[in-house]
Design a protein around this motif. Sequence first.
Motif, PDB file in Angstrom:
ATOM      1  N   ASN A  15      -8.959  -9.042  -5.468  1.00 53.17           N
ATOM      2  CA  ASN A  15      -9.139  -8.275  -4.072  1.00 53.17           C
ATOM      3  C   ASN A  15      -7.649  -8.237  -3.504  1.00 53.17           C
ATOM      4  N   LEU A  16      -6.623  -7.671  -4.345  1.00 54.87           N
ATOM      5  CA  LEU A  16      -5.103  -7.401  -3.869  1.00 54.87           C
ATOM      6  C   LEU A  16      -4.890  -6.166  -3.052  1.00 54.87           C
ATOM      7  N   ARG A  17      -4.227  -6.340  -1.933  1.00 56.50           N
ATOM      8  CA  ARG A  17      -3.795  -4.964  -1.542  1.00 56.50           C
ATOM      9  C   ARG A  17      -2.151  -5.236  -1.003  1.00 56.50           C
ATOM     10  N   LYS A  18      -1.596  -3.733  -1.145  1.00 53.86           N
ATOM     11  CA  LYS A  18      -0.304  -3.788  -1.491  1.00 53.86           C
ATOM     12  C   LYS A  18       0.151  -3.837   0.117  1.00 53.86           C
ATOM     13  N   THR A  19       1.473  -4.861   0.295  1.00 55.35           N
ATOM     14  CA  THR A  19       2.080  -5.089   1.374  1.00 55.35           C
ATOM     15  C   THR A  19       3.606  -4.944   1.122  1.00 55.35           C
ATOM     16  N   GLN A  20       4.218  -5.747   0.920  1.00 54.23           N
ATOM     17  CA  GLN A  20       5.995  -5.707   0.538  1.00 54.23           C
ATOM     18  C   GLN A  20       6.278  -7.120  -0.021  1.00 54.23           C
ATOM     19  N   GLN A  21       7.340  -6.902  -0.617  1.00 50.81           N
ATOM     20  CA  GLN A  21       8.170  -8.025  -1.207  1.00 50.81           C
ATOM     21  C   GLN A  21       8.961  -8.881  -0.274  1.00 50.81           C
ATOM     22  N   HIS A  22       9.022 -10.030  -0.400  1.00 52.01           N
ATOM     23  CA  HIS A  22       9.732 -11.070   0.574  1.00 52.01           C
ATOM     24  C   HIS A  22      10.700 -11.930  -0.274  1.00 52.01           C
ATOM     25  N   LEU A  23      11.751 -11.104  -0.951  1.00 52.29           N
ATOM     26  CA  LEU A  23      12.399 -12.204  -1.832  1.00 52.29           C
ATOM     27  C   LEU A  23      13.512 -13.067  -1.254  1.00 52.29           C
TER      28      LEU A  23
ATOM     29  N   HIS B 140       0.112  -4.405 -16.115  1.00 50.39           N
ATOM     30  CA  HIS B 140      -0.269  -4.431 -17.601  1.00 50.39           C
ATOM     31  C   HIS B 140      -1.647  -4.784 -17.926  1.00 50.39           C
ATOM     32  N   THR B 141      -2.246  -4.033 -18.663  1.00 51.66           N
ATOM     33  CA  THR B 141      -3.659  -4.747 -19.197  1.00 51.66           C
ATOM     34  C   THR B 141      -3.441  -6.019 -19.968  1.00 51.66           C
ATOM     35  N   ILE B 142      -4.745  -6.665 -19.873  1.00 50.42           N
ATOM     36  CA  ILE B 142      -4.399  -8.088 -20.640  1.00 50.42           C
ATOM     37  C   ILE B 142      -4.224  -7.674 -22.127  1.00 50.42           C
ATOM     38  N   ASP B 143      -4.805  -6.817 -22.733  1.00 49.81           N
ATOM     39  CA  ASP B 143      -4.791  -6.332 -24.301  1.00 49.81           C
ATOM     40  C   ASP B 143      -3.131  -6.025 -24.308  1.00 49.81           C
TER      41      ASP B 143
ATOM     42  N   VAL C  44       0.535 -17.835 -10.396  1.00 49.35           N
ATOM     43  CA  VAL C  44      -0.659 -17.129  -9.982  1.00 49.35           C
ATOM     44  C   VAL C  44      -0.934 -15.871 -10.880  1.00 49.35           C
ATOM     45  N   ILE C  45      -1.973 -15.438 -11.382  1.00 47.54           N
ATOM     46  CA  ILE C  45      -2.139 -14.200 -12.050  1.00 47.54           C
ATOM     47  C   ILE C  45      -2.924 -13.288 -11.274  1.00 47.54           C
ATOM     48  N   PRO C  46      -2.250 -12.320 -10.840  1.00 48.17           N
ATOM     49  CA  PRO C  46      -2.913 -11.268  -9.920  1.00 48.17           C
ATOM     50  C   PRO C  46      -3.541 -10.514 -10.678  1.00 48.17           C
ATOM     51  N   VAL C  47      -4.639 -10.083 -10.492  1.00 43.94           N
ATOM     52  CA  VAL C  47      -5.604  -9.148 -11.076  1.00 43.94           C
ATOM     53  C   VAL C  47      -6.064  -7.952 -10.056  1.00 43.94           C
ATOM     54  N   MET C  48      -5.657  -6.952 -10.687  1.00 42.63           N
ATOM     55  CA  MET C  48      -5.985  -5.731  -9.929  1.00 42.63           C
ATOM     56  C   MET C  48      -7.421  -5.471 -10.032  1.00 42.63           C
ATOM     57  N   ASP C  49      -7.788  -4.391  -9.023  1.00 39.54           N
ATOM     58  CA  ASP C  49      -9.361  -4.185  -9.159  1.00 39.54           C
ATOM     59  C   ASP C  49      -9.609  -3.564 -10.710  1.00 39.54           C
ATOM     60  N   ASP C  50      -8.916  -2.968 -11.221  1.00 43.75           N
ATOM     61  CA  ASP C  50      -8.989  -2.360 -12.372  1.00 43.75           C
ATOM     62  C   ASP C  50      -8.843  -3.095 -13.561  1.00 43.75           C
TER      63      ASP C  50
END
Lengths: 180, 180
Positions: free
Chosen positions: A130-138, A149-152, A47-53
């Motif tokens: 439309n991601l929102r912060k929760t927490q990792q479950h490794l 990181h930006t795509i550039d 998955v490519i997770p894209v933030m609102d920015d």
Amino acid sequence: MELRPERIGRRLIHNGAIVDIYQDRMVLPDGTEENYDFIKHKGAAAVIPVMDDGRIIMVRQYRNAIDQYTLEIPAGGLNGADEPTKIAAHRELEEETGYYADLNDVEFLLTLYTTVAFCNEKIDIYLARNLRKTQQHLDDDEFIDVSLHTIDELTQMVRDGKIVDAKTIAGLMTYRAMLP
Amino acid sequence: MELRPERIGRRLIHNGAIVDIYQDRMVLPDGTEENYDFIKHKGAAAVIPVMDDGRIIMVRQYRNAIDQYTLEIPAGGLNGADEPTKIAAHRELEEETGYYADLNDVEFLLTLYTTVAFCNEKIDIYLARNLRKTQQHLDDDEFIDVSLHTIDELTQMVRDGKIVDAKTIAGLMTYRAMLP
């Protein structure tokens, strides 16, 4: 009919931890026979997770097979070959990054096979928005750092050899090709 | 020190035709042990052959591991792990496509690892320009069709799932990202 090698046998050599190893017996159009390697994998999702920015969430981890740390898009094997890859991508997103997306915000991008000469590993790659912060479950054996990181920036890292994972390069550069 | 699994053993399971299969013994930071798969590959080279008019030469062949025909950039394994990848890319170009480039016209594009979770297969991908027609020299088990496509056609084929090979997608889309 096109000329191509035909498989006349497949023998299990070894059940591995995540892949099974087979030896295929092939007959070539001229009648000679050869052994081919076949590595069976149950499939994976990324998955490519894209933030609102517009920034993308990447994961960094140690990879034993290449003795290196790698910067990758989040990904993981299917929980059984029948698991829909979208469900797996949705799960791996939150487990590895600590960000959650609604399933409706997970959109198919592309399918690839990692190494077609000897392995059937297939990865479906999704975009998540439309991601929102929760927490990792490794998992017990996962130790993952998260960065944005930006795509550039990511394109430059591909050019500079700082991103070397094939699914990650293929996914990011295809996503880039879709951008306006 | 970062937390990560440490390898404490590596055992050969099988010498395959193009890969060797190992079982790695790993110890996790919490002290528990696990087996990891390790598939050893000698490395490969691939090439994006760009005609003077911008079209790209692609090869189509049957891939036993996925039971499909695939459209790919030309590629092949190294003749031994010591062969420079540029030499291998230069050779595979002519062998698989029947087009020749001077070695000076073969330029490094990127390095990728096909599937970092369990395999060390590394592929260096090159661009080749100033091509001239000679003839194919295929291995006994190679049956390859050659075709020419614009980068826009190839991008659409990636989006449509008509190109599924990871090195091909990664190479083509990275090349596209470099274009003016």
